[in-house]
Write a protein that holds these residues in place. Structure first.
Motif, PDB file in Angstrom:
ATOM      1  N   ARG A  10       0.837  -1.205   0.000  1.00  0.00           N
ATOM      2  CA  ARG A  10       0.000   0.000   0.000  1.00  0.00           C
ATOM      3  C   ARG A  10       0.869   1.250   0.000  1.00  0.00           C
ATOM      4  O   ARG A  10       1.807   1.363   0.751  1.00  0.00           O
ATOM      5  CB  ARG A  10      -0.913   0.025   1.234  1.00  0.00           C
ATOM      6  CG  ARG A  10      -1.837   1.239   1.262  1.00  0.00           C
ATOM      7  CD  ARG A  10      -2.025   1.794   2.648  1.00  0.00           C
ATOM      8  NE  ARG A  10      -0.768   2.092   3.311  1.00  0.00           N
ATOM      9  CZ  ARG A  10      -0.047   3.201   3.129  1.00  0.00           C
ATOM     10  NH1 ARG A  10      -0.456   4.132   2.294  1.00  0.00           N
ATOM     11  NH2 ARG A  10       1.109   3.374   3.772  1.00  0.00           N
ATOM     12  N   ARG A  11       0.569   2.176  -0.882  1.00  0.00           N
ATOM     13  CA  ARG A  11       1.262   3.458  -0.932  1.00  0.00           C
ATOM     14  C   ARG A  11       0.244   4.557  -1.198  1.00  0.00           C
ATOM     15  O   ARG A  11      -0.779   4.313  -1.823  1.00  0.00           O
ATOM     16  CB  ARG A  11       2.305   3.479  -2.068  1.00  0.00           C
ATOM     17  CG  ARG A  11       3.598   2.757  -1.743  1.00  0.00           C
ATOM     18  CD  ARG A  11       4.379   3.475  -0.631  1.00  0.00           C
ATOM     19  NE  ARG A  11       5.427   2.669  -0.045  1.00  0.00           N
ATOM     20  CZ  ARG A  11       5.251   1.730   0.891  1.00  0.00           C
ATOM     21  NH1 ARG A  11       4.052   1.472   1.341  1.00  0.00           N
ATOM     22  NH2 ARG A  11       6.250   1.059   1.373  1.00  0.00           N
ATOM     23  N   SER A  12       0.534   5.758  -0.749  1.00  0.00           N
ATOM     24  CA  SER A  12      -0.352   6.881  -1.034  1.00  0.00           C
ATOM     25  C   SER A  12      -0.299   7.193  -2.528  1.00  0.00           C
ATOM     26  O   SER A  12       0.779   7.346  -3.098  1.00  0.00           O
ATOM     27  CB  SER A  12       0.100   8.111  -0.240  1.00  0.00           C
ATOM     28  OG  SER A  12      -0.101   7.887   1.128  1.00  0.00           O
ATOM     29  N   ARG A  14      -1.350   9.712  -5.598  1.00  0.00           N
ATOM     30  CA  ARG A  14      -1.708  11.127  -5.786  1.00  0.00           C
ATOM     31  C   ARG A  14      -2.056  11.458  -7.226  1.00  0.00           C
ATOM     32  O   ARG A  14      -2.206  12.615  -7.579  1.00  0.00           O
ATOM     33  CB  ARG A  14      -0.572  12.018  -5.269  1.00  0.00           C
ATOM     34  CG  ARG A  14      -0.336  11.836  -3.773  1.00  0.00           C
ATOM     35  CD  ARG A  14       0.734  12.738  -3.216  1.00  0.00           C
ATOM     36  NE  ARG A  14       0.817  12.626  -1.765  1.00  0.00           N
ATOM     37  CZ  ARG A  14       1.529  11.693  -1.110  1.00  0.00           C
ATOM     38  NH1 ARG A  14       2.209  10.795  -1.791  1.00  0.00           N
ATOM     39  NH2 ARG A  14       1.539  11.658   0.214  1.00  0.00           N
ATOM     40  N   ASN A  68      -3.269  19.517  -2.317  1.00  0.00           N
ATOM     41  CA  ASN A  68      -4.271  18.442  -2.325  1.00  0.00           C
ATOM     42  C   ASN A  68      -5.313  18.646  -3.412  1.00  0.00           C
ATOM     43  O   ASN A  68      -5.896  17.680  -3.904  1.00  0.00           O
ATOM     44  CB  ASN A  68      -4.962  18.335  -0.964  1.00  0.00           C
ATOM     45  CG  ASN A  68      -4.155  17.516   0.019  1.00  0.00           C
ATOM     46  OD1 ASN A  68      -3.182  16.879  -0.354  1.00  0.00           O
ATOM     47  ND2 ASN A  68      -4.545  17.548   1.277  1.00  0.00           N
ATOM     48  N   LYS A  71      -4.793  16.557  -6.537  1.00  0.00           N
ATOM     49  CA  LYS A  71      -4.495  15.126  -6.391  1.00  0.00           C
ATOM     50  C   LYS A  71      -5.694  14.199  -6.549  1.00  0.00           C
ATOM     51  O   LYS A  71      -5.558  12.988  -6.384  1.00  0.00           O
ATOM     52  CB  LYS A  71      -3.872  14.863  -5.012  1.00  0.00           C
ATOM     53  CG  LYS A  71      -2.544  15.575  -4.799  1.00  0.00           C
ATOM     54  CD  LYS A  71      -2.079  15.425  -3.372  1.00  0.00           C
ATOM     55  CE  LYS A  71      -0.845  16.254  -3.105  1.00  0.00           C
ATOM     56  NZ  LYS A  71      -0.550  16.368  -1.675  1.00  0.00           N
ATOM     57  N   LEU A 127      -5.566   7.741  -0.925  1.00  0.00           N
ATOM     58  CA  LEU A 127      -4.768   8.796  -0.298  1.00  0.00           C
ATOM     59  C   LEU A 127      -5.572   9.355   0.868  1.00  0.00           C
ATOM     60  O   LEU A 127      -6.723   9.776   0.696  1.00  0.00           O
ATOM     61  CB  LEU A 127      -4.479   9.925  -1.308  1.00  0.00           C
ATOM     62  CG  LEU A 127      -3.753  11.153  -0.729  1.00  0.00           C
ATOM     63  CD1 LEU A 127      -2.346  10.788  -0.232  1.00  0.00           C
ATOM     64  CD2 LEU A 127      -3.665  12.261  -1.769  1.00  0.00           C
ATOM     65  N   ILE A 128      -4.985   9.340   2.040  1.00  0.00           N
ATOM     66  CA  ILE A 128      -5.611   9.985   3.200  1.00  0.00           C
ATOM     67  C   ILE A 128      -5.208  11.457   3.136  1.00  0.00           C
ATOM     68  O   ILE A 128      -4.030  11.755   2.961  1.00  0.00           O
ATOM     69  CB  ILE A 128      -5.108   9.345   4.520  1.00  0.00           C
ATOM     70  CG1 ILE A 128      -5.490   7.865   4.568  1.00  0.00           C
ATOM     71  CG2 ILE A 128      -5.668  10.093   5.728  1.00  0.00           C
ATOM     72  CD1 ILE A 128      -4.853   7.090   5.721  1.00  0.00           C
ATOM     73  N   GLY A 130      -5.353  15.033   5.131  1.00  0.00           N
ATOM     74  CA  GLY A 130      -5.680  15.789   6.339  1.00  0.00           C
ATOM     75  C   GLY A 130      -5.718  17.286   6.094  1.00  0.00           C
ATOM     76  O   GLY A 130      -6.274  18.043   6.902  1.00  0.00           O
ATOM     77  N   ILE A 131      -5.146  17.730   4.972  1.00  0.00           N
ATOM     78  CA  ILE A 131      -5.089  19.175   4.706  1.00  0.00           C
ATOM     79  C   ILE A 131      -6.324  19.563   3.904  1.00  0.00           C
ATOM     80  O   ILE A 131      -6.396  19.379   2.693  1.00  0.00           O
ATOM     81  CB  ILE A 131      -3.773  19.531   3.978  1.00  0.00           C
ATOM     82  CG1 ILE A 131      -2.594  19.106   4.864  1.00  0.00           C
ATOM     83  CG2 ILE A 131      -3.704  21.022   3.674  1.00  0.00           C
ATOM     84  CD1 ILE A 131      -1.246  19.164   4.167  1.00  0.00           C
TER      85      ILE A 131
HETATM   86  C1  FMN Z   1      -3.433  11.362   8.983  1.00  0.00           C
HETATM   87  C2  FMN Z   1      -2.786  11.504   7.622  1.00  0.00           C
HETATM   88  C3  FMN Z   1      -2.958  12.668   6.887  1.00  0.00           C
HETATM   89  C4  FMN Z   1      -2.378  12.805   5.627  1.00  0.00           C
HETATM   90  N1  FMN Z   1      -2.604  13.935   4.896  1.00  0.00           N
HETATM   91  C5  FMN Z   1      -2.097  14.034   3.656  1.00  0.00           C
HETATM   92  C6  FMN Z   1      -2.416  15.152   2.838  1.00  0.00           C
HETATM   93  O1  FMN Z   1      -3.158  16.057   3.239  1.00  0.00           O
HETATM   94  N2  FMN Z   1      -1.893  15.195   1.586  1.00  0.00           N
HETATM   95  C7  FMN Z   1      -1.083  14.196   1.094  1.00  0.00           C
HETATM   96  O2  FMN Z   1      -0.661  14.290  -0.056  1.00  0.00           O
HETATM   97  N3  FMN Z   1      -0.767  13.119   1.842  1.00  0.00           N
HETATM   98  C8  FMN Z   1      -1.265  13.003   3.104  1.00  0.00           C
HETATM   99  N4  FMN Z   1      -0.998  11.880   3.861  1.00  0.00           N
HETATM  100  C9  FMN Z   1      -0.175  10.796   3.278  1.00  0.00           C
HETATM  101  C10 FMN Z   1       1.249  10.730   3.879  1.00  0.00           C
HETATM  102  O3  FMN Z   1       2.022  11.805   3.381  1.00  0.00           O
HETATM  103  C11 FMN Z   1       1.854   9.366   3.514  1.00  0.00           C
HETATM  104  O4  FMN Z   1       1.123   8.349   4.150  1.00  0.00           O
HETATM  105  C12 FMN Z   1       3.320   9.253   3.917  1.00  0.00           C
HETATM  106  O5  FMN Z   1       4.117  10.167   3.203  1.00  0.00           O
HETATM  107  C13 FMN Z   1       3.868   7.842   3.700  1.00  0.00           C
HETATM  108  O6  FMN Z   1       3.716   7.440   2.352  1.00  0.00           O
HETATM  109  P1  FMN Z   1       2.896   6.127   1.957  1.00  0.00           P
HETATM  110  O7  FMN Z   1       1.470   6.318   2.413  1.00  0.00           O
HETATM  111  O8  FMN Z   1       2.989   6.036   0.463  1.00  0.00           O
HETATM  112  O9  FMN Z   1       3.519   4.966   2.654  1.00  0.00           O
HETATM  113  C14 FMN Z   1      -1.581  11.745   5.118  1.00  0.00           C
HETATM  114  C15 FMN Z   1      -1.408  10.575   5.855  1.00  0.00           C
HETATM  115  C16 FMN Z   1      -2.017  10.441   7.082  1.00  0.00           C
HETATM  116  C17 FMN Z   1      -1.852   9.139   7.848  1.00  0.00           C
END
Ligand code: FMN
Length: 139
Positions: A10-12, A14, A68, A71, A127-128, A130-131
């Motif tokens: 799993r990876r974020s 965008r 964001n 994305k 993608l989670i 928070g912003i």
């Molecule tokens: C609570 C939370 C809020 C996050 N908010 C953002 C966000 O607003 N924008 C974004 O691009 N990534 C956001 N992320 C993703 C993180 O940047 C990402 O999980 C981290 O860099 C690790 O990368 P991976 O998820 O690919 O392992 C968020 C992650 C979490 C857990």
């Protein structure tokens, strides 16, 4: 997909493939798995607002802030929230401990992890974010 692989892979994401669509049934399945998560005193305060159509997606995307905004093209959007003051409090409205309403956030985090891991298993990126402008989203 095997559990270890789901967690490790799993990876974020965008950038989403605009040709691929997420179905209502798929979203419902993800939420079903989110709901399996444990919650403080079984409070189950998490709620999910989902939009799959262009207009709804646009409205939610407008509430995102900074980079964001760029994305989410082509993505289905699921907004997860929790009902204020209902997790971590006793019947009289007193906090169960020093975390108070923080347990709502905690529970939501566990549920969201279930959701994103299930998405990974069925081949959907997540993608989670928070912003965001929470007041605009609430409206
Ligand atoms: C609570 C939370 C809020 C996050 N908010 C953002 C966000 O607003 N924008 C974004 O691009 N990534 C956001 N992320 C993703 C993180 O940047 C990402 O999980 C981290 O860099 C690790 O990368 P991976 O998820 O690919 O392992 C968020 C992650 C979490 C857990």
């Amino acid at each position: 997909m095997e559990f270890n692989e789901v967690v490790k892979n799993r990876r974020s994401i965008r950038k989403y493939d605009t040709d691929k669509k997420v179905t209502k049934e798929q979203v419902e399945e993800l939420i079903r798995y989110a709901i399996y998560a444990p919650t403080w005193k079984n409070s189950q305060t998490a709620r999910y607002y989902c939009t799959l159509d262009g207009k709804g997606r646009e409205a939610v995307a407008k509430c995102l802030q900074g980079t964001n905004k760029d994305k989410t093209e082509g993505a289905a959007l699921i907004v997860a929230t929790f009902v204020k003051n209902r997790s971590g409090f006793d019947r009289e409205g007193n906090p169960d401990n020093e975390c108070g309403n923080g347990w709502g956030y905690y529970d939501l985090g566990i549920a969201t992890q279930n959701l994103v891991l299930k998405a990974q298993e069925v081949g959907l990126g997540t993608l989670i974010m928070g912003i965001r402008d929470s007041e605009a989203l609430r409206n």
